[in-house]
Design an enzyme around this catalytic site. Sequence first.
Site, PDB file in Angstrom:
ATOM      1  N   GLY A 176      38.148  40.652  50.321  1.00 19.63           N
ATOM      2  CA  GLY A 176      37.509  40.609  51.616  1.00 19.63           C
ATOM      3  C   GLY A 176      37.162  42.190  51.799  1.00 19.63           C
ATOM      4  N   PHE A 218      36.567  34.733  48.013  1.00 20.41           N
ATOM      5  CA  PHE A 218      36.293  33.517  47.053  1.00 20.41           C
ATOM      6  C   PHE A 218      37.481  32.548  47.397  1.00 20.41           C
ATOM      7  CE2 PHE A 218      36.834  31.758  42.847  1.00 20.41           C
ATOM      8  CZ  PHE A 218      35.509  31.066  42.863  1.00 20.41           C
ATOM      9  N   SER A 255      30.361  38.256  49.068  1.00 19.53           N
ATOM     10  CA  SER A 255      31.699  37.871  48.471  1.00 19.53           C
ATOM     11  C   SER A 255      32.226  38.648  47.497  1.00 19.53           C
ATOM     12  CB  SER A 255      31.287  36.131  48.198  1.00 19.53           C
ATOM     13  OG  SER A 255      32.904  35.852  47.795  1.00 19.53           O
ATOM     14  N   CYS A 256      33.898  38.514  47.641  1.00 17.62           N
ATOM     15  CA  CYS A 256      34.384  39.189  46.927  1.00 17.62           C
ATOM     16  C   CYS A 256      35.795  38.643  46.714  1.00 17.62           C
ATOM     17  CB  CYS A 256      34.575  40.788  47.406  1.00 17.62           C
ATOM     18  SG  CYS A 256      35.552  40.979  49.011  1.00 17.62           S
ATOM     19  N   TYR A 257      36.838  39.249  46.264  1.00 16.76           N
ATOM     20  CA  TYR A 257      38.286  38.951  46.077  1.00 16.76           C
ATOM     21  C   TYR A 257      39.111  39.035  47.284  1.00 16.76           C
ATOM     22  CZ  TYR A 257      42.575  37.611  43.569  1.00 16.76           C
ATOM     23  OH  TYR A 257      43.447  36.847  43.208  1.00 16.76           O
TER      24      TYR A 257
END
Length: 105
Positions: free
Chosen positions: A66, A91, A62-64
């Site tokens: 995508g 997220f 997961s990241c900020y």
Amino acid sequence: MSFKEITPEQAWEMGQKGAILADVRDPQRFNYSHAKGAFHLTNQSFLQFEELVDFDSPIIVSCYHGVSSRNVATFLVEQGYENVFSVIGRFDGWVKAGLPIETAY
């Protein structure tokens, strides 16, 4: 072989069954809030990650925005990890879905 994209709800369900949730956001954002139980995967923590995670363990990235999660998921597959997933909606999607988070506030 490549990674699969899954919803935040699917990621939470998989995490409850032992999947590793790897958050690749920057330290400030991760420290402020992150999915409950997430491992902060960075260049500096990758060796620790390798020691903790088997090649056949499910890994959810997961990241900020995508983009980073897809790049890291691709990298993990290239390193030989077999069950790699990326969270659709990032997220923000996790938060909007009302899934558990840990916060610094």
